[in-house]
Design a protein around this motif. Sequence first.
Motif, PDB file in Angstrom:
ATOM      1  N   ASN A   1       0.817  -1.175  -0.133  1.00  0.00           N
ATOM      2  CA  ASN A   1      -0.122   0.000   0.002  1.00  0.00           C
ATOM      3  C   ASN A   1       0.837   1.341  -0.208  1.00  0.00           C
ATOM      4  O   ASN A   1       1.913   1.224   0.485  1.00  0.00           O
ATOM      5  CB  ASN A   1      -0.878   0.035   1.346  1.00  0.00           C
ATOM      6  CG  ASN A   1      -2.187   0.947   1.256  1.00  0.00           C
ATOM      7  OD1 ASN A   1      -2.165   1.672   0.364  1.00  0.00           O
ATOM      8  ND2 ASN A   1      -2.771   1.013   2.347  1.00  0.00           N
TER       9      ASN A   1
ATOM     10  N   THR B   1      -2.288  -1.257  -3.803  1.00  0.00           N
ATOM     11  CA  THR B   1      -3.037  -0.153  -3.662  1.00  0.00           C
ATOM     12  C   THR B   1      -2.388   1.192  -3.512  1.00  0.00           C
ATOM     13  O   THR B   1      -1.422   1.250  -2.972  1.00  0.00           O
ATOM     14  CB  THR B   1      -4.329  -0.220  -2.806  1.00  0.00           C
ATOM     15  OG1 THR B   1      -3.519  -0.328  -1.512  1.00  0.00           O
ATOM     16  CG2 THR B   1      -5.212  -1.507  -3.070  1.00  0.00           C
ATOM     17  N   ASN B   2      -3.091   2.350  -4.227  1.00  0.00           N
ATOM     18  CA  ASN B   2      -2.270   3.661  -4.095  1.00  0.00           C
ATOM     19  C   ASN B   2      -0.824   3.764  -4.314  1.00  0.00           C
ATOM     20  O   ASN B   2      -0.021   3.894  -3.556  1.00  0.00           O
ATOM     21  CB  ASN B   2      -2.564   4.117  -2.562  1.00  0.00           C
ATOM     22  CG  ASN B   2      -4.106   4.108  -2.022  1.00  0.00           C
ATOM     23  OD1 ASN B   2      -5.027   4.597  -2.735  1.00  0.00           O
ATOM     24  ND2 ASN B   2      -4.265   3.431  -0.968  1.00  0.00           N
TER      25      ASN B   2
ATOM     26  N   LYS C   1       1.542   5.711  -7.028  1.00  0.00           N
ATOM     27  CA  LYS C   1       1.932   6.938  -7.951  1.00  0.00           C
ATOM     28  C   LYS C   1       3.265   6.893  -8.504  1.00  0.00           C
ATOM     29  O   LYS C   1       4.198   6.901  -7.620  1.00  0.00           O
ATOM     30  CB  LYS C   1       1.787   8.237  -7.058  1.00  0.00           C
ATOM     31  CG  LYS C   1       0.336   8.401  -6.319  1.00  0.00           C
ATOM     32  CD  LYS C   1       0.312   9.633  -5.664  1.00  0.00           C
ATOM     33  CE  LYS C   1      -1.135   9.783  -5.185  1.00  0.00           C
ATOM     34  NZ  LYS C   1      -1.282  11.063  -4.570  1.00  0.00           N
TER      35      LYS C   1
ATOM     36  N   THR D   1      -5.105  -1.168  -7.661  1.00  0.00           N
ATOM     37  CA  THR D   1      -6.202  -0.480  -7.492  1.00  0.00           C
ATOM     38  C   THR D   1      -5.527   0.981  -7.302  1.00  0.00           C
ATOM     39  O   THR D   1      -4.654   1.134  -6.322  1.00  0.00           O
ATOM     40  CB  THR D   1      -7.001  -0.629  -6.462  1.00  0.00           C
ATOM     41  OG1 THR D   1      -7.777  -2.032  -6.765  1.00  0.00           O
ATOM     42  CG2 THR D   1      -8.287   0.321  -6.340  1.00  0.00           C
ATOM     43  N   ASN D   2      -5.899   2.065  -7.742  1.00  0.00           N
ATOM     44  CA  ASN D   2      -5.631   3.428  -7.592  1.00  0.00           C
ATOM     45  C   ASN D   2      -4.079   3.650  -8.152  1.00  0.00           C
ATOM     46  O   ASN D   2      -3.242   3.909  -7.206  1.00  0.00           O
ATOM     47  CB  ASN D   2      -5.879   3.739  -6.234  1.00  0.00           C
ATOM     48  CG  ASN D   2      -7.302   3.823  -5.650  1.00  0.00           C
ATOM     49  OD1 ASN D   2      -8.219   3.987  -6.496  1.00  0.00           O
ATOM     50  ND2 ASN D   2      -7.498   3.641  -4.428  1.00  0.00           N
TER      51      ASN D   2
ATOM     52  N   GLU E   1      -1.652   5.658 -10.509  1.00  0.00           N
ATOM     53  CA  GLU E   1      -1.522   7.225 -11.397  1.00  0.00           C
ATOM     54  C   GLU E   1      -0.209   6.832 -11.740  1.00  0.00           C
ATOM     55  O   GLU E   1       0.926   6.882 -11.326  1.00  0.00           O
ATOM     56  CB  GLU E   1      -1.684   8.251 -10.432  1.00  0.00           C
ATOM     57  CG  GLU E   1      -2.914   8.368  -9.793  1.00  0.00           C
ATOM     58  CD  GLU E   1      -2.949   9.737  -8.786  1.00  0.00           C
ATOM     59  OE1 GLU E   1      -2.138  10.655  -8.958  1.00  0.00           O
ATOM     60  OE2 GLU E   1      -4.022  10.005  -8.159  1.00  0.00           O
TER      61      GLU E   1
ATOM     62  N   ASN F   1      -9.295   1.953 -11.593  1.00  0.00           N
ATOM     63  CA  ASN F   1      -8.901   3.254 -11.046  1.00  0.00           C
ATOM     64  C   ASN F   1      -7.629   3.811 -11.371  1.00  0.00           C
ATOM     65  O   ASN F   1      -6.670   3.784 -10.729  1.00  0.00           O
ATOM     66  CB  ASN F   1      -9.254   3.485  -9.526  1.00  0.00           C
ATOM     67  CG  ASN F   1     -10.369   3.127  -9.141  1.00  0.00           C
ATOM     68  OD1 ASN F   1     -11.500   3.188  -9.846  1.00  0.00           O
ATOM     69  ND2 ASN F   1     -10.795   2.623  -7.804  1.00  0.00           N
TER      70      ASN F   1
END
Length: 298
Positions: free
Chosen positions: A130, A154-155, A157, A177-178, A180, A201
């Motif tokens: 995470n 997850t999360n 960047k 998930t998530n 960017e 996402n």
Amino acid sequence: GTYGAIVDACYFENCRHAVAGGGATPAMNCVISNCKSFDCGLGTESYDCHESTIGFRFYNIFDQAGPNGTGGIVIRGTDVVVDSCQLNGCEILIANTETITGSTLGRTVLSNNIIKNHTTGIRTSGLYLNNITITGGVIENMSAEGIKLVFTCTNVKISDVSFVSIGTACVSADDTTNLEVSNCTFNGCDFGVDTYSSSSNILVSNCVGTCTSSIVRTYLTDNVTVTNCIVSGVTLTNAIYFNRSNNCSVIACNINTSAGASYDGIRAWGSTNTANNIRVLSPVVTGSYGYGLNCFSN
């Protein structure tokens, strides 16, 4: 446990680990800086911080794989920073060897690192990782992925990374998930961002690439936005390809492709799993291709 240790300006050669931390009682807030290592990581990685470690900092490390040692850095603790390191012939591995449901293991920052000449530059392994941030630096000459995310991350960047000569995908995400990906460059690569297996996402923005295949390819991935990206050099497949993916958008992208009549600038495809809610706003598609936008199923 150890607290506040500093390892600075050391040279390591032919060691199982150059530096390692962990144990039943957490080692905390240790700094490893300005070190050089060659041919370390005998059966493992040169630098290793285990699950219980908290707040380790690796700064300005130079690590070179050798004939006996695989080299590299493995992160298995929390709140770890790897900054301004150079790795040649090895990788950074973010791992969780403990299966703890809902764990926040991760919270890792990788910044301004230069990683060259390996199979994969950065990869994850293990469940429930995470809050991973990867920013700046160069990942170059990988035979497979530049960054490989697997096992329920997850999360994540990723920003301002330069990918050069990547054999498959610059960023590959499985069950993530998530995610960017922003302000990255893909130079002489196959795919830019490649997502699959129930990822969701995903935001890809302000990326520029010379990719022989897609700058973005998704499979079984929902809620995807590709915005303000520029891609050229596509010769092998669709420049942007949503495969069995729902709720996807392409906004203000510039696409130049010469993949020919069998492939498209933007393709959305659905079969057993449909491709629904595809939105395309203000794209520019040039070159030699089948359709600028092609939505179909079979």
